[in-house]
Design an enzyme around this catalytic site. Structure first.
Site, mmCIF file in Angstrom:
data_model
loop_
_atom_site.group_PDB
_atom_site.id
_atom_site.type_symbol
_atom_site.label_atom_id
_atom_site.label_comp_id
_atom_site.label_asym_id
_atom_site.label_seq_id
_atom_site.Cartn_x
_atom_site.Cartn_y
_atom_site.Cartn_z
ATOM 1 C CG ASP A 1 -2.000 1.082 1.144
ATOM 2 O OD1 ASP A 1 -2.381 1.456 0.030
ATOM 3 O OD2 ASP A 1 -2.430 1.555 2.198
ATOM 4 C CG ASP B 1 -16.708 -0.770 3.226
ATOM 5 O OD1 ASP B 1 -15.607 -0.879 2.655
ATOM 6 O OD2 ASP B 1 -16.853 -0.972 4.452
ATOM 7 C CB SER C 1 -8.494 -3.035 -12.701
ATOM 8 O OG SER C 1 -8.564 -1.793 -12.043
ATOM 9 N NE ARG D 1 -4.183 11.967 7.301
ATOM 10 C CZ ARG D 1 -3.447 12.974 6.844
ATOM 11 N NH1 ARG D 1 -2.133 12.853 6.815
ATOM 12 N NH2 ARG D 1 -4.013 14.097 6.456
ATOM 13 C CE LYS E 1 -7.153 13.587 20.681
ATOM 14 N NZ LYS E 1 -7.394 13.633 22.133
ATOM 15 C CB ILE F 1 -7.865 -6.110 -7.330
ATOM 16 C CG1 ILE F 1 -6.742 -5.347 -8.026
ATOM 17 C CG2 ILE F 1 -7.772 -7.602 -7.661
ATOM 18 C CD1 ILE F 1 -6.712 -5.503 -9.547
ATOM 19 C CG LEU G 1 -4.613 -6.214 -3.626
ATOM 20 C CD1 LEU G 1 -4.828 -5.259 -4.798
ATOM 21 C CD2 LEU G 1 -4.713 -7.666 -4.087
#
Length: 380
Positions: free
Chosen positions: A134, A241, A152, A295, A297, A158, A169
């Site tokens: 990543d 999502d 893709s 990142r 809180k 993917i 991945l």
């Protein structure tokens, strides 16, 4: 050295250590991906989290000495949470995306890649590697696509036949000449559901993402969220999502193959109000092991305020007022002011008027005015 035999041995070993899918590809440049990245950059669609040098993202030889092939791996993660707590009046909850359930996937994939490296090194002592997950230079998706892990999709993920797009991945560049696997044919066809339902229109078209509009990106930013996106966040604390849940290829796909990927329901779907006052120590203890904590809180707390505004949770007004009056961070104070305006009520308007007379930060003052404007213009 019989590299065909070694490849088969590596595949067998990968299954023994819990790698759900493995593929091999050449170390040649990713020309098609380069064209995509150049276009992304020209359109201003990049997130800013990527490696800045496009050449390094598509040319393995710039980051590894004499690469011969790349091994791509995938781990399947769950899409459904067991015993998920319900969000209800007075006890509203936020949600972390599925890719942030359980132990940070970066750690899980790096462990698998390290085991794979050790195994290959035993077989071929002169073998050299560069593994990444990543945050490396290469585009994980481009490697996985060419290595036959999946195709893709139009949602820029993917998609595998076995696990849908619910896969993490990672890849390993090596100086060993493995025979490449065959890429998979695109199977999205005429389906355009992910593009059609993207909450912010970030999927400009199939395979074209404007990261600056993507909720997954927006939830990770640390500044004030642009006004146009604040009501689009919903109760998302980290990630999004939507483009996965609507994908027909993901229907019925829910794999619980790795114990450390299982979510703690109280962490993956936490109560919102306690997040507003959580200390750095508590945040690290409770959330430090998940990828959504990277990142810190601040983005999570900002998003929690937006979520409480989304629910119009009047029971949270005292907590939000406290944040607006006492938090030292302008972004959090300002977002709290905006949230109070969205929720409404006499206590909220009185607190905003009081804050307007005391606040010195100009950006926060602007947010207070936005909050007050909801009372005169309506809370649409």
């Amino acid at each position: 050295m019989d590299f065909k035999k070694l490849k088969e041995e590596i595949i067998q070993y990968s299954r023994r250590i819990g790698i759900d899918k493995i593929g091999f590809t050449t170390a040649s440049t990713f020309d098609e991906m380069k064209n995509r990245l150049v276009r992304q950059e020209s359109l201003g669609y990049q997130s800013g989290f990527e490696e800045k040098d496009i050449e390094k993202r598509v040319d393995p030889s710039l980051i590894f000495d004499e690469p011969r092939s790349i091994i791509s791996i995938a781990l399947a993660y769950p899409s459904k949470m067991k015993d998920a707590p319900q969000s209800k009046k007075g006890e509203r909850r936020g949600i972390f995306c599925r890719a942030s359930w359980g132990t940070d996937y970066h750690d899980l994939l790096k462990e698998k890649l390290s085991l794979l490296e050790d195994y290959i090194k035993e077989k071929v002592p002169e073998a050299m590697f560069k593994s990444m997950v990543d945050t490396g230079e290469l585009v994980d998706r481009a490697v996985a696509e060419r290595a036959g892990i999946g195709w893709s999709g139009k949602n820029c993920a993917i998609i595998t036949p076995e696990f849908g797009s619910y896969v993490y991945l990672g890849e390993m560049i090596t100086n060993l000449p493995f025979e490449p696997d065959k890429p998979m044919e695109d199977q999205c066809g005429t389906c355009n559901k992910c593009v059609d339902v993207c909450p912010t229109g970030a999927l400009v078209e199939g395979g074209q993402l404007d990261a600056q509009r993507c909720i997954a990106f927006l939830t990770q930013t640390k500044g004030f969220l642009p006004d146009q996106f604040r009501t689009k966040i919903g109760n998302r604390l980290y990630g999004c999502d939507t483009c996965q849940t609507v994908c027909p290829e993901n229907k019925g796909k829910d794999f619980h193959l790795h114990e450390r990927m299982e979510p703690d329901p109280e962490i993956a779907k936490p109560l919102l109000k306690p997040l507003l006052s959580i200390s750095n120590k508590e945040f690290k203890q409770n959330y430090g092991h998940v990828s959504g904590s990277w990142r810190g809180k601040k983005p999570i707390q900002r998003n929690a305020l937006l979520a409480l505004a989304h629910f119009k949770d009047e029971t949270a007004i005292p907590d939000i007022i406290s944040v607006m009056e006492r938090d030292v961070r302008p972004v959090i104070r300002g977002t709290a002011a905006w949230a109070l305006g969205r929720i409404g009520g006499e206590d909220a308007i009185e607190a905003l008027k009081k804050a307007r007379n005391k606040e010195e930060d100009q950006e926060v003052i602007e947010e207070i005015e936005k909050g007050l404007s909801f009372f005169t213009e309506g809370r649409s």
